[in-house]
Design a protein around this motif. Structure first.
Motif, mmCIF file in Angstrom:
data_model
loop_
_atom_site.group_PDB
_atom_site.id
_atom_site.type_symbol
_atom_site.label_atom_id
_atom_site.label_comp_id
_atom_site.label_asym_id
_atom_site.label_seq_id
_atom_site.Cartn_x
_atom_site.Cartn_y
_atom_site.Cartn_z
ATOM 1 N N ILE A 234 0.674 -1.122 -0.030
ATOM 2 C CA ILE A 234 -0.009 0.030 0.134
ATOM 3 C C ILE A 234 0.892 1.136 -0.176
ATOM 4 O O ILE A 234 0.756 2.163 -0.751
ATOM 5 C CB ILE A 234 -0.899 -0.044 1.220
ATOM 6 N N ASN A 235 1.947 1.261 0.839
ATOM 7 C CA ASN A 235 2.839 2.505 1.052
ATOM 8 C C ASN A 235 3.466 2.650 -0.441
ATOM 9 O O ASN A 235 3.726 3.731 -0.923
ATOM 10 C CB ASN A 235 3.747 2.226 1.971
ATOM 11 N N ASN A 236 3.915 1.759 -1.002
ATOM 12 C CA ASN A 236 4.486 1.571 -2.447
ATOM 13 C C ASN A 236 3.736 2.267 -3.302
ATOM 14 O O ASN A 236 4.083 3.198 -4.253
ATOM 15 C CB ASN A 236 5.133 0.241 -3.054
ATOM 16 N N VAL A 237 2.185 1.917 -3.297
ATOM 17 C CA VAL A 237 1.364 2.520 -4.285
ATOM 18 C C VAL A 237 1.187 3.922 -3.935
ATOM 19 O O VAL A 237 1.192 4.970 -4.670
ATOM 20 C CB VAL A 237 -0.130 1.888 -4.100
ATOM 21 N N MET A 238 1.013 4.376 -2.676
ATOM 22 C CA MET A 238 0.895 5.824 -2.116
ATOM 23 C C MET A 238 2.011 6.427 -2.800
ATOM 24 O O MET A 238 1.964 7.808 -3.019
ATOM 25 C CB MET A 238 0.628 5.854 -0.796
ATOM 26 N N GLN A 239 3.357 6.242 -2.551
ATOM 27 C CA GLN A 239 4.432 6.802 -2.672
ATOM 28 C C GLN A 239 4.784 6.961 -4.435
ATOM 29 O O GLN A 239 5.171 8.223 -4.775
ATOM 30 C CB GLN A 239 5.747 6.068 -2.032
ATOM 31 N N THR A 240 4.307 6.056 -5.292
ATOM 32 C CA THR A 240 4.768 6.047 -6.473
ATOM 33 C C THR A 240 3.624 6.512 -7.359
ATOM 34 O O THR A 240 3.900 7.054 -8.253
ATOM 35 C CB THR A 240 5.024 4.786 -7.013
ATOM 36 N N ARG A 241 2.356 6.312 -6.740
ATOM 37 C CA ARG A 241 1.344 6.780 -7.654
ATOM 38 C C ARG A 241 0.343 8.014 -7.337
ATOM 39 O O ARG A 241 -0.322 8.479 -7.955
ATOM 40 C CB ARG A 241 0.252 5.537 -7.704
ATOM 41 N N HIS A 242 0.631 8.339 -6.075
ATOM 42 C CA HIS A 242 -0.264 9.414 -5.342
ATOM 43 C C HIS A 242 -0.159 10.769 -5.872
ATOM 44 O O HIS A 242 1.171 10.863 -5.993
ATOM 45 C CB HIS A 242 -0.413 9.412 -3.878
ATOM 46 N N TYR A 243 -1.085 11.468 -6.246
ATOM 47 C CA TYR A 243 -0.890 12.881 -6.796
ATOM 48 C C TYR A 243 0.105 13.641 -5.912
ATOM 49 O O TYR A 243 1.017 14.406 -6.410
ATOM 50 C CB TYR A 243 -2.021 13.624 -6.811
ATOM 51 N N PHE B 46 -9.702 -1.174 -0.220
ATOM 52 C CA PHE B 46 -10.660 -1.719 -0.378
ATOM 53 C C PHE B 46 -10.240 -3.476 -0.253
ATOM 54 O O PHE B 46 -9.322 -3.960 -1.007
ATOM 55 C CB PHE B 46 -11.297 -1.725 -1.805
ATOM 56 N N ASN B 47 -11.116 -4.383 0.315
ATOM 57 C CA ASN B 47 -10.777 -5.704 0.229
ATOM 58 C C ASN B 47 -11.889 -6.105 -1.089
ATOM 59 O O ASN B 47 -12.475 -5.024 -1.509
ATOM 60 C CB ASN B 47 -11.227 -6.425 1.396
ATOM 61 N N TYR B 48 -11.969 -7.431 -1.320
ATOM 62 C CA TYR B 48 -12.431 -7.426 -2.606
ATOM 63 C C TYR B 48 -14.005 -7.151 -2.625
ATOM 64 O O TYR B 48 -14.463 -6.325 -3.543
ATOM 65 C CB TYR B 48 -12.600 -9.109 -2.964
ATOM 66 N N ASN B 49 -14.680 -7.287 -1.420
ATOM 67 C CA ASN B 49 -16.179 -7.145 -1.406
ATOM 68 C C ASN B 49 -16.284 -5.634 -1.493
ATOM 69 O O ASN B 49 -17.348 -5.250 -2.019
ATOM 70 C CB ASN B 49 -16.785 -7.772 -0.190
ATOM 71 N N THR C 273 -8.120 6.077 -9.106
ATOM 72 C CA THR C 273 -8.377 4.772 -9.631
ATOM 73 C C THR C 273 -8.197 3.828 -8.800
ATOM 74 O O THR C 273 -7.486 4.211 -7.683
ATOM 75 C CB THR C 273 -7.205 5.001 -10.810
ATOM 76 N N ILE C 274 -8.648 2.749 -8.931
ATOM 77 C CA ILE C 274 -8.460 1.632 -8.206
ATOM 78 C C ILE C 274 -7.350 0.675 -8.816
ATOM 79 O O ILE C 274 -7.459 0.143 -9.972
ATOM 80 C CB ILE C 274 -9.817 0.661 -8.014
ATOM 81 N N LEU C 275 -6.334 0.261 -8.057
ATOM 82 C CA LEU C 275 -5.246 -0.498 -8.201
ATOM 83 C C LEU C 275 -5.251 -1.932 -7.389
ATOM 84 O O LEU C 275 -5.496 -1.709 -6.146
ATOM 85 C CB LEU C 275 -3.989 0.188 -8.176
ATOM 86 N N PHE D 281 -7.132 -3.944 -2.671
ATOM 87 C CA PHE D 281 -7.043 -3.110 -3.544
ATOM 88 C C PHE D 281 -6.950 -1.579 -2.798
ATOM 89 O O PHE D 281 -7.115 -1.632 -1.905
ATOM 90 C CB PHE D 281 -8.218 -2.956 -4.392
ATOM 91 N N VAL D 282 -5.997 -0.695 -3.684
ATOM 92 C CA VAL D 282 -6.150 0.860 -3.065
ATOM 93 C C VAL D 282 -6.839 1.569 -3.912
ATOM 94 O O VAL D 282 -6.662 1.860 -5.446
ATOM 95 C CB VAL D 282 -4.932 1.055 -3.108
ATOM 96 N N LYS D 283 -7.922 2.338 -3.664
ATOM 97 C CA LYS D 283 -8.313 3.479 -4.397
ATOM 98 C C LYS D 283 -7.366 4.867 -4.191
ATOM 99 O O LYS D 283 -7.441 5.188 -2.896
ATOM 100 C CB LYS D 283 -9.889 3.908 -3.911
#
Length: 701
Positions: free
Chosen positions: A51-60, A247-250, A507-509, A519-521
């Motif tokens: 999650i942290n990798n996504v936030m650091q690389t993709r977050h605005y 997000f979890n799957y549900n 976006t949801i990744l 998933f992370v929105k």
């Protein structure tokens, strides 16, 4: 005698061996539990890192992982677990507080053993409170106690003595019992005559609800440990901005379903009343519920079972119920319901794909004779995510409604974006281009501040007459995007109250490829208007601002502590605005009319009373039947006045447009249509918009 001594000695040894064996078994069980928890923590740490990798690389606008983040995550989670300080003891809170500024270090060092403290402490506290509720259930309670309940906007300290927590729970249960009784009738004396009987009945009901809720917390869908992990994941994401989340799957399936034009459905619309009961609002014709020939409007849902898990509705969260009813994870659902006559029955329903008509576009013709105004309601910017067809999104649905209205020969158009929380940016970009000739629509920027100008290359408009766009304090994101384009091009007059102020894109990744269950929105872009300004944080400010009930109490972007702040860019885009001289004149006329309007001035006055009711400091309240009853009914007169005012109908002549999208003239359609027409007639914003359009047409002659 010697034999007896030997026998007793042997018995003692056997008992000792048995006792030691039990101790070993208990120790092994505890060891296995710790091992399982350690494995869970290790997996959680892996998810946390991803999650942290996504936030650091993709977050605005990524933020450093430091003590500030740790404190935010800790405080957010603690407020979720124990917001009124009636769960944890001070000694337990102290155990957890040592992690307040260390979560960043744990994440950096890939060590998530701190979760064990939160999981064990939270479960221990919940089990203790459950025991207290069970004890209180057996104790005598009175409806004329000498206890007092305090209201405060400040945070109470944690209790050191567990008896203080039990005392608070006892007071809260007593208050809830008296509140439940008070809500049964507006005849205070009539209730007082039957207080003993009513108190016993309500006590049983309230106790059952308390126990059901704590059992739901102890045994949540998905597992106790995973729910704790998810709290931290979501809090971590929200530190970067309020719209990024885990997000979890549900949860992901439910979110996508909420903005899709088609989804798996039981063919039910439900609502929650003031008693937290879930009732059937509508049975959709042609759906699974309708096919059962058992379920009727007004039936109360008692239990829901799906995927080998049963939920008692009285203590399950609305989010859980909504997930089961709407997520494609739960294909087969067993419902236990109660008819109005008290009859209990059960039914199994299997979901099928249905058109989401409850948030689809619809239109009406307002007025007659020379003043024919088109009205288009857009509840959300939906898109057919799971369908390869290109004609089921909101843009195409709007185009179809405009074509019908053009055929009638309208001389004005109202596009209603009130309560529209946004949705697909692709759809709103297409739709904005349909109402301007051509040119830039907006500027998107990413974390590197690379500018991407979104343009409409298609010359021409599907409608070129006078326009009003309605917004309010629930209008957000894609809706604000559209309103901003119309305002900047002088294409429409924006009417209503200031919008939410969300000008970011998410976006949801997936965290682990296509088979991921995590998933992370994440917020990846921010959009600016063609002027270089942004509506982020401040919202769309209407050209004609109208008062609205509860307007100052709405949770707009600027009220969220981690919201991305407003700024501007120097972009220098060239675009052709329409003349605004007549627009300014009719706006000035409208403002004069509003200033002298008894209806709008009444809303301002009522809002002052609402603010006083909710923001004023309250005195301590004695927990007696008389005082609780008076407290429960203190605002009855105010709410009655507001309800009557909000239901007041105007004399607008409304005609249904021919060939409405996806509808058939059955009883369900007729009842929904009647509701829509009633809503239009009761909306003072629409009534004022008609007057503005009339002024615009008069100015153009």
């Amino acid at each position: 005698m010697m034999f007896l001594q030997k026998w007793l000695s042997c018995l003692f040894i056997k008992k000792k061996i048995k006792h030691n064996t039990m101790k070993k078994i208990a120790a092994l069980a505890f060891l296995f539990c710790l091992q399982a928890m350690a494995q869970g923590n290790e997996k959680a740490c892996s998810v946390f890192t991803k999650i942290n990798n996504v936030m650091q690389t993709r977050h605005y606008k990524p933020k450093p992982v430091n003590d500030s983040l740790s404190a935010y995550v800790y405080t957010t989670v603690m407020d979720q677990l124990d917001d009124n300080r009636a769960l944890f003891l001070k000694s337990e809170a102290d155990v957890l507080e040592k992690h307040k500024y260390k979560i960043d270090d744990y994440l950096t060092n890939n060590n998530c053993s701190f979760f064990t403290d939160f999981i064990v402490t939270y479960k221990t506290a919940l089990e203790r409170n459950k025991k207290y509720v069970e004890e209180i259930a057996k104790e005598p309670l009175t409806y004329n106690s000498k206890d007092t309940i305090f209201y405060s906007k400040k945070t109470f300290p944690f209790h050191s003595d567990p008896e203080r927590i039990k005392k608070f729970i006892r007071k809260k249960i007593t208050y809830d019992i008296l509140e439940d009784i008070s809500m049964l009738s507006k005849n205070k004396d009539s209730l007082a005559k039957n207080l003993d009987k009513l108190f016993a009945s309500s006590k049983s009901k309230v106790i059952d609800t308390y126990l059901c809720r704590v059992n739901s917390l102890l045994n949540p869908d998905g597992g106790f440990n995973d729910v704790m992990y998810n709290r931290f994941y979501s809090a971590f994401c929200s530190y970067f901005d309020p719209h990024s989340t885990y997000f979890n799957y549900n949860e992901k399936a439910s979110f996508v379903s909420s903005i899709s034009s088609e989804n798996y459905s039981l063919g039910l619309q439900v609502s929650q009343n003031d008693k937290q009961e879930i009732t059937i609002e509508e049975v959709v014709p042609g759906g699974p519920a309708s096919g059962s020939k058992k379920i009727d409007k007004g039936d109360k849902i008692i239990k829901i079972a799906a995927n080998s898990t049963e939920y008692t509705v009285s203590c399950a969260s609305m989010e859980t119920i909504t997930s089961v009813l709407s997520s494609d994870t739960y294909k087969s659902v067993d419902l236990t319901l109660r008819k109005k006559d008290g009859t209990l029955y059960s039914v199994n329903l299997v979901k099928q794909i249905m058109k989401a008509d409850d948030h689809s576009v619809y239109s009406f013709l307002l007025g007659d004779g020379k003043q024919k105004t088109g009205y288009i309601k857009i509840p959300s910017f939906y898109s057919a995510f799971d369908n390869n067809s290109n004609d089921k999104g909101v843009a195409d649905d709007v185009a179809k409604e405009v074509a019908k209205l053009n055929k009638i020969g309208i001389n004005g158009l109202i596009i209603d974006l009130q309560y529209n929380g946004g949705g697909s940016m692709d759809e709103v970009i297409r739709m904005a281009g349909m109402f301007i000739n051509f040119g830039p629509i907006a500027v998107l920027t990413d974390k590197n501040m690379d500018y991407n100008t979104v343009r409409d290359y298609n010359r021409g408009m599907i409608y070129n007459g006078p326009m009003i766009v309605l917004v309010n304090g629930f209008t957000a994101s894609a809706s604000e995007f559209f309103a901003g384009v119309m305002q900047d091009y002088n294409r429409a007059i924006i009417v209503g109250s200031t919008s939410v102020g969300k000008a970011t894109m998410q976006t949801i990744l997936p965290l682990d490829g296509e088979e991921s269950t995590d998933f992370v929105k994440v917020t990846i872009d921010k959009f600016y208007r063609v002027t270089g300004k942004s509506s982020q944080y401040i919202g769309i400010v209407p050209d004609v601002e109208l008062p609205a009930y509860f307007n100052d109490m709405l949770p707009r972007e600027k009220t969220m502590p981690t919201a991305i702040k407003n700024d501007s860019i120097n972009i220098g885009l060239r675009y052709s605005k329409m003349p605004d001289r007549d627009l300014k004149k009719v706006v000035a006329i409208s403002k004069q009319r509003i200033a002298t309007s008894s209806d709008f001035n009444k809303i301002k006055t009522m809002n002052d009373r609402i603010t006083q009711l909710y923001k004023a400091e309250k005195a301590p309240l004695p927990i007696t039947y008389a005082t609780v009853y008076d407290e429960v009914h203190a605002s009855d007169k105010l709410w009655k006045e507001i309800s009557l005012d909000m239901e007041k109908q105007s004399g607008i002549i409304i005609t249904e447009t021919v060939g409405a999208t996806g509808t058939t003239p059955d009883d369900y359609y007729k009842s929904v249509n009647e509701y829509k027409i009633k809503s239009v007639k009761a909306d003072p914003y629409i009534f004022e918009s008609l007057k503005i359009l009339q002024d615009m047409n008069n100015k153009s002659r």
